[in-house]
Design a protein around this motif. Sequence first.
Motif, PDB file in Angstrom:
ATOM      1  N   THR A 207       0.800  -1.285  -0.017  1.00 51.83           N
ATOM      2  CA  THR A 207      -0.037  -0.075   0.049  1.00 51.83           C
ATOM      3  C   THR A 207       0.807   1.331   0.106  1.00 51.83           C
ATOM      4  N   LEU A 208       2.310   1.094   0.300  1.00 50.58           N
ATOM      5  CA  LEU A 208       3.105   2.136   0.110  1.00 50.58           C
ATOM      6  C   LEU A 208       3.347   2.685  -1.326  1.00 50.58           C
ATOM      7  N   LYS A 209       3.586   3.938  -1.468  1.00 49.29           N
ATOM      8  CA  LYS A 209       3.990   4.622  -2.770  1.00 49.29           C
ATOM      9  C   LYS A 209       5.318   4.596  -3.093  1.00 49.29           C
ATOM     10  N   TYR A 210       5.701   3.435  -3.751  1.00 45.14           N
ATOM     11  CA  TYR A 210       7.201   3.405  -4.213  1.00 45.14           C
ATOM     12  C   TYR A 210       7.577   4.021  -5.550  1.00 45.14           C
ATOM     13  N   ASN A 211       8.906   4.502  -5.822  1.00 39.93           N
ATOM     14  CA  ASN A 211       9.179   5.075  -6.967  1.00 39.93           C
ATOM     15  C   ASN A 211       9.237   4.279  -8.176  1.00 39.93           C
ATOM     16  N   ASP A 212       9.761   4.620  -9.236  1.00 38.19           N
ATOM     17  CA  ASP A 212       9.570   3.844 -10.429  1.00 38.19           C
ATOM     18  C   ASP A 212      10.693   2.430 -10.530  1.00 38.19           C
ATOM     19  N   GLN A 213      11.538   2.724  -9.740  1.00 36.69           N
ATOM     20  CA  GLN A 213      12.428   1.738  -9.295  1.00 36.69           C
ATOM     21  C   GLN A 213      11.985   0.642  -7.997  1.00 36.69           C
ATOM     22  N   GLY A 214      10.654   0.767  -7.658  1.00 33.90           N
ATOM     23  CA  GLY A 214      10.136   0.115  -6.590  1.00 33.90           C
ATOM     24  C   GLY A 214      10.689   0.378  -5.149  1.00 33.90           C
ATOM     25  N   LEU A 215      11.229   1.406  -4.951  1.00 35.99           N
ATOM     26  CA  LEU A 215      11.836   1.792  -3.898  1.00 35.99           C
ATOM     27  C   LEU A 215      11.216   3.052  -3.402  1.00 35.99           C
ATOM     28  N   ILE A 216      11.298   3.083  -2.005  1.00 37.82           N
ATOM     29  CA  ILE A 216      10.986   4.333  -1.075  1.00 37.82           C
ATOM     30  C   ILE A 216      11.845   4.593   0.083  1.00 37.82           C
ATOM     31  N   PRO A 217      12.009   5.905   0.166  1.00 42.21           N
ATOM     32  CA  PRO A 217      13.013   6.397   1.154  1.00 42.21           C
ATOM     33  C   PRO A 217      12.661   6.218   2.445  1.00 42.21           C
ATOM     34  N   ALA A 218      13.647   5.831   3.105  1.00 41.95           N
ATOM     35  CA  ALA A 218      13.566   5.576   4.652  1.00 41.95           C
ATOM     36  C   ALA A 218      14.511   6.429   5.707  1.00 41.95           C
ATOM     37  N   ILE A 219      14.049   7.191   6.214  1.00 39.94           N
ATOM     38  CA  ILE A 219      15.020   7.945   7.208  1.00 39.94           C
ATOM     39  C   ILE A 219      15.030   7.408   8.645  1.00 39.94           C
ATOM     40  N   ALA A 220      16.291   7.208   8.981  1.00 40.09           N
ATOM     41  CA  ALA A 220      16.611   6.609  10.104  1.00 40.09           C
ATOM     42  C   ALA A 220      16.883   7.440  11.401  1.00 40.09           C
ATOM     43  N   GLN A 221      16.239   7.544  12.501  1.00 40.96           N
ATOM     44  CA  GLN A 221      16.215   8.452  13.576  1.00 40.96           C
ATOM     45  C   GLN A 221      16.461   7.877  14.737  1.00 40.96           C
ATOM     46  N   ASP A 222      17.455   8.427  15.658  1.00 41.29           N
ATOM     47  CA  ASP A 222      17.925   7.860  16.966  1.00 41.29           C
ATOM     48  C   ASP A 222      16.575   7.857  17.796  1.00 41.29           C
ATOM     49  N   ALA A 223      16.127   6.852  18.305  1.00 44.05           N
ATOM     50  CA  ALA A 223      14.769   6.839  19.356  1.00 44.05           C
ATOM     51  C   ALA A 223      15.147   7.475  20.587  1.00 44.05           C
ATOM     52  N   GLU A 224      16.525   7.486  20.994  1.00 46.63           N
ATOM     53  CA  GLU A 224      16.853   8.303  22.186  1.00 46.63           C
ATOM     54  C   GLU A 224      16.906   9.452  22.159  1.00 46.63           C
TER      55      GLU A 224
END
Length: 120
Positions: free
Chosen positions: A7-24
Amino acid sequence: MGFDPATLKYNDQGLIPAIAQDAESGDVLMMAWMNARAVAQTLETGRVTYWSRSRQAFWIKGETSGHVQELVDFRVDCDRDCLLVTVRQTGPACHTNRRSCFYTAVRDGAEVELMAPMQD
């Protein structure tokens, strides 16, 4: 109702950006790409998994370096075209051995390095 990575919107290469954030600390650590399988694997295992565009292969963060990202929370943005993963980061997140990939600021038209590489 379960979550379906399709259900996510992927780009033409089938990828989606993911941002990693420190939980603490709340620090933004890095941005990388995921495909639907990497999303599913991350949610199943609790180990953040990305898709390496250069290697064309899955990349479980920390698998070779030991700099593991343990999933704390997984969020989808309002447009469903970007992800935020909050993590417990072991060691540096950046391949340059820095805590964050965002270590360069532009201030008064000049680049300023905000952090040095971490010591082992």
